[in-house]
Structure formats: structure tokens, C-alpha cells
Scaffold this motif. Structure first.
Motif, PDB file in Angstrom:
ATOM      1  N   ASP A  49     -39.755  28.576  63.996  1.00 53.31           N
ATOM      2  CA  ASP A  49     -38.361  28.122  63.931  1.00 53.31           C
ATOM      3  C   ASP A  49     -37.945  27.865  62.492  1.00 53.31           C
ATOM      4  N   LYS A  86     -37.713  31.371  60.724  1.00 54.10           N
ATOM      5  CA  LYS A  86     -36.993  32.432  61.439  1.00 54.10           C
ATOM      6  C   LYS A  86     -37.905  33.601  61.803  1.00 54.10           C
ATOM      7  N   PHE A 142     -40.661  35.157  64.956  1.00 57.44           N
ATOM      8  CA  PHE A 142     -40.707  35.286  66.409  1.00 57.44           C
ATOM      9  C   PHE A 142     -42.092  34.922  66.922  1.00 57.44           C
ATOM     10  N   THR A 197     -36.072  28.250  69.071  1.00 55.65           N
ATOM     11  CA  THR A 197     -34.943  29.103  68.715  1.00 55.65           C
ATOM     12  C   THR A 197     -35.273  30.553  69.002  1.00 55.65           C
ATOM     13  N   TYR A 198     -36.498  30.952  68.672  1.00 51.18           N
ATOM     14  CA  TYR A 198     -36.941  32.335  68.843  1.00 51.18           C
ATOM     15  C   TYR A 198     -38.217  32.348  69.672  1.00 51.18           C
ATOM     16  N   ASN A 220     -35.396  30.534  73.978  1.00 52.92           N
ATOM     17  CA  ASN A 220     -34.229  29.720  73.658  1.00 52.92           C
ATOM     18  C   ASN A 220     -33.452  29.414  74.932  1.00 52.92           C
ATOM     19  N   ASP A 280     -29.074  28.205  73.642  1.00 53.58           N
ATOM     20  CA  ASP A 280     -28.023  29.080  73.110  1.00 53.58           C
ATOM     21  C   ASP A 280     -27.951  30.365  73.932  1.00 53.58           C
ATOM     22  N   LYS A 319     -26.371  32.939  73.474  1.00 54.06           N
ATOM     23  CA  LYS A 319     -26.349  34.143  72.632  1.00 54.06           C
ATOM     24  C   LYS A 319     -27.755  34.563  72.216  1.00 54.06           C
ATOM     25  N   MET A 320     -28.724  33.717  72.491  1.00 55.18           N
ATOM     26  CA  MET A 320     -30.111  33.994  72.119  1.00 55.18           C
ATOM     27  C   MET A 320     -31.011  34.047  73.358  1.00 55.18           C
ATOM     28  N   ARG A 321     -30.438  34.369  74.502  1.00 52.16           N
ATOM     29  CA  ARG A 321     -31.161  34.338  75.770  1.00 52.16           C
ATOM     30  C   ARG A 321     -32.255  35.395  75.849  1.00 52.16           C
ATOM     31  N   ASP A 375     -32.207  39.709  71.192  1.00 49.25           N
ATOM     32  CA  ASP A 375     -31.248  38.944  70.388  1.00 49.25           C
ATOM     33  C   ASP A 375     -31.934  38.264  69.217  1.00 49.25           C
ATOM     34  N   HIS A 376     -33.248  38.174  69.256  1.00 46.09           N
ATOM     35  CA  HIS A 376     -34.001  37.422  68.253  1.00 46.09           C
ATOM     36  C   HIS A 376     -34.365  38.231  67.021  1.00 46.09           C
TER      37      HIS A 376
END
Length: 190
Positions: free
Chosen positions: A53, A56, A58, A82-83, A177, A180, A182-184, A188-189
Motif C-alpha cells: 500500500d 503502490k 500489488f 488498496t491493491y 480493496n 473503493d 473503482k478498485m474492485r 483496476d490495480h
């Protein structure tokens, strides 16, 4: 030939793995995915997730060997980042030293599929489906069904299962995630 080793014996403790993550700092611009395959303790898992995280990157994690479907769901629901991705179950491959099946963690196989799909199709194509064939595995620790995947995929567990006419494949694309929308999905990651 390797000599004087201690097969399967390690003096490493959780803090050694977490501290070693900082060694990636010098190459963080050159890597995308991070995993410590098969080390599934909460301390190491949380360390990998936090490191990724913060940088950034994965992370790819899994549940402990032998975990049931319900245990995996519980672990996934308690895990957020987040990822990243959680893959399940462990798989068997032929150990070249013994020529017998050996149960191994799935993170490396998943990362290989993801890298292959990204290289051939780009980051917009999720590393899953019938073209996301797992190379090297002969079978999985548990034979997941479509019903298992229908239960695990929505909570964010990427399943590894046998599909008739395709072999062992990655099935599912939801990432870690949960916050969010948008990061499902894992695509997206990247």
C-alpha cells in the motif's frame, strides 16, 4: 548440487520477512507484484499489505495450507488493502527432486499467469478465465466447484480450479480493496 542444507527448516521469524521487504525499495520502480509465498501468518500478511500500500505495489496473498472455504471467507473479510489479490487453494506440482507431487502455495503460479496475461493482452485484461491457465500445477489441494467460486468470488477470493477442456485456471478477478468501487477488480490495480 546443493549440500549441507536444512530442507524445510528455517530459523526465520515473522519480523525477518517484514524487515526484508525494505530490500525491495531499491527496485520498487521495476516491480509490480510482491508476495512471500506460503508464509501466511497475520504479521507477515499485514506487513506485505502495508508495504505494498505504501509503495503502490500489488500484493498477492493466500490462506494457510488446508484452510476450508469458510476459513478463507473469514480471512478475506478481515483483510483489506488498496491493491492486491487473495488466491485459493494451494496446488500440487511435481517436485523435480523426488518426482512426486508436492503441495505448494499458489501465489507464484497466480503471479505468473498475471504477468503472462498483462504482457500478451495489456493491463486492461483481467488475469482470469479460460486463457489464464496455471502452468506446472497437476492438481489443487481442494477441487473447487462453480458453486464454491460463486460464494468466494464476490467476497474477493480468486479461485484456482479445473475447467473442462482448459485444465487448471484462474477464476475470479476481485481484488482486496473493499472500500473503493473503482478498485474492485484486479485489472483496476495495474
Amino acid at each position: 548440487e546443493l549440500a549441507d542444507g536444512a530442507d524445510g527448516v528455517s530459523d526465520l521469524v515473522d519480523s525477518d520477512y517484514v524487515t526484508a521487504l525494505s530490500l525491495f525499495d531499491s527496485v520498487a520502480d521495476e516491480i509490480t507484484m510482491v508476495s512471500i509465498p506460503g508464509v501466511t501468518t497475520p504479521t507477515v500478511r499485514d506487513g506485505v499489505l502495508a508495504y505494498c500500500d505504501n509503495n503502490k505495489l500489488f500484493p498477492v496473498i493466500t490462506a494457510p495450507k488446508g484452510s476450508t472455504r469458510d476459513e478463507v471467507k473469514t480471512l478475506r473479510k478481515a483483510t483489506s488493502a488498496t491493491y492486491g489479490a487473495m488466491v485459493y487453494p494451494w496446488g500440487n506440482l511435481v517436485d523435480p527432486l523426488t518426482n512426486k507431487d508436492k503441495l505448494v502455495p499458489p501465489e507464484g503460479a497466480y503471479m505468473g499467469v498475471a504477468s503472462r496475461i498483462i504482457q500478451s493482452r495489456g493491463v486492461g485484461k483481467a488475469p482470469a478465465g479460460t486463457e489464464a491457465v496455471l502452468r506446472g500445477f497437476t492438481s489443487m489441494e481442494f477441487n473447487l466447484t462453480k458453486a464454491d467460486c460463486a460464494e468466494l468470488n464476490p467476497v474477493g477470493v480468486i479461485c484456482l480450479l479445473t475447467r473442462r477442456n482448459y485444465g487448471l485456471v484462474v477464476w475470479g478477478v476481485r481484488g482486496l480493496n473493499s472500500a473503493d468501487s473503482k478498485m474492485r477488480y484486479v485489472s483496476d490495480h495495474f
